[in-house]
Design a protein around this motif. Structure first.
Motif, PDB file in Angstrom:
ATOM      1  N   LEU A 110       0.799  -1.225   0.000  1.00 35.01           N
ATOM      2  CA  LEU A 110       0.000   0.000   0.000  1.00 35.01           C
ATOM      3  C   LEU A 110       0.835   1.281   0.000  1.00 35.01           C
ATOM      4  O   LEU A 110       0.303   2.359  -0.278  1.00 35.01           O
ATOM      5  N   GLY A 111       2.097   1.171   0.364  1.00 36.33           N
ATOM      6  CA  GLY A 111       2.937   2.361   0.446  1.00 36.33           C
ATOM      7  C   GLY A 111       2.652   3.213   1.671  1.00 36.33           C
ATOM      8  O   GLY A 111       2.916   4.409   1.675  1.00 36.33           O
ATOM      9  N   TRP A 112       2.117   2.611   2.716  1.00 35.14           N
ATOM     10  CA  TRP A 112       1.765   3.332   3.938  1.00 35.14           C
ATOM     11  C   TRP A 112       2.888   3.236   4.950  1.00 35.14           C
ATOM     12  O   TRP A 112       3.456   2.168   5.150  1.00 35.14           O
ATOM     13  N   PRO A 113       3.171   4.324   5.657  1.00 31.35           N
ATOM     14  CA  PRO A 113       4.215   4.284   6.680  1.00 31.35           C
ATOM     15  C   PRO A 113       3.733   3.643   7.984  1.00 31.35           C
ATOM     16  O   PRO A 113       2.538   3.608   8.274  1.00 31.35           O
ATOM     17  N   VAL A 114       4.696   3.174   8.745  1.00 28.70           N
ATOM     18  CA  VAL A 114       4.411   2.632  10.085  1.00 28.70           C
ATOM     19  C   VAL A 114       4.081   3.792  11.009  1.00 28.70           C
ATOM     20  O   VAL A 114       4.791   4.797  11.046  1.00 28.70           O
ATOM     21  N   GLN A 115       2.998   3.660  11.758  1.00 28.95           N
ATOM     22  CA  GLN A 115       2.584   4.664  12.730  1.00 28.95           C
ATOM     23  C   GLN A 115       3.002   4.288  14.149  1.00 28.95           C
ATOM     24  O   GLN A 115       3.265   5.154  14.974  1.00 28.95           O
ATOM     25  N   LYS A 116       3.013   2.979  14.403  1.00 28.88           N
ATOM     26  CA  LYS A 116       3.358   2.487  15.739  1.00 28.88           C
ATOM     27  C   LYS A 116       3.875   1.069  15.601  1.00 28.88           C
ATOM     28  O   LYS A 116       3.334   0.278  14.823  1.00 28.88           O
ATOM     29  N   GLU A 117       4.909   0.771  16.373  1.00 29.11           N
ATOM     30  CA  GLU A 117       5.472  -0.582  16.340  1.00 29.11           C
ATOM     31  C   GLU A 117       5.952  -0.932  17.739  1.00 29.11           C
ATOM     32  O   GLU A 117       6.649  -0.145  18.385  1.00 29.11           O
ATOM     33  N   GLU A 118       5.527  -2.079  18.195  1.00 33.58           N
ATOM     34  CA  GLU A 118       5.960  -2.600  19.492  1.00 33.58           C
ATOM     35  C   GLU A 118       5.951  -4.119  19.383  1.00 33.58           C
ATOM     36  O   GLU A 118       5.481  -4.667  18.381  1.00 33.58           O
ATOM     37  N   PRO A 119       6.456  -4.836  20.378  1.00 31.32           N
ATOM     38  CA  PRO A 119       6.473  -6.299  20.274  1.00 31.32           C
ATOM     39  C   PRO A 119       5.068  -6.868  20.014  1.00 31.32           C
ATOM     40  O   PRO A 119       4.126  -6.572  20.747  1.00 31.32           O
ATOM     41  N   GLY A 120       4.939  -7.615  18.917  1.00 30.90           N
ATOM     42  CA  GLY A 120       3.673  -8.271  18.593  1.00 30.90           C
ATOM     43  C   GLY A 120       2.601  -7.364  18.046  1.00 30.90           C
ATOM     44  O   GLY A 120       1.453  -7.796  17.878  1.00 30.90           O
ATOM     45  N   TRP A 121       2.919  -6.121  17.723  1.00 31.63           N
ATOM     46  CA  TRP A 121       1.902  -5.165  17.254  1.00 31.63           C
ATOM     47  C   TRP A 121       2.526  -4.144  16.313  1.00 31.63           C
ATOM     48  O   TRP A 121       3.595  -3.595  16.598  1.00 31.63           O
TER      49      TRP A 121
END
Length: 117
Positions: free
Chosen positions: A22-33
């Protein structure tokens, strides 16, 4: 609605697939999410690691995990969008119910549809 969440054996791997698709950026990243969203705002997609994840069966059958939801993605050029998805790791589903829509499965097995108006 803020997002649709997809379970997967590995949230980070599936998020990378959809981020590139989709070309969408990551907004949030944490373990398992992981959360991705369109850069201009709007509802995004979230991915959650589920250790007991079972791939859905498409088309549905009574004896297999059934698809609970799927994504419809509008594209400008159906053929090139299918090629792009395949290069990222998607597979074409055996059953294609419509001639103007392509059903594919993401690397975790979730069916999604590409279509062009």
């Amino acid at each position: 609605m803020a997002a649709t969440t997809l379970d997967a054996p590995n949230a980070h791997e599936l998020a990378r697939f959809y981020q590139r698709l989709l070309g969408w950026p990551v907004q949030k990243e944490e373990p398992g999410w992981v959360e991705i969203a369109p850069p201009d705002g709007g509802a995004g997609l979230s991915f959650q690691t589920e250790p007991l994840y079972t791939r859905p069966q498409w088309p549905s059958s009574r004896s297999e995990q059934q698809m609970m939801t799927h994504l419809d993605i509008e594209v400008h050029d159906l053929s090139s969008a299918v090629d792009h998805a395949l290069a990222l790791g998607a597979t074409v589903a055996d059953f294609q119910p419509q001639s103007d829509v392509r059903v594919l499965c993401d690397p975790a097995g979730h069916p999604f549809c590409l279509f062009s108006r």
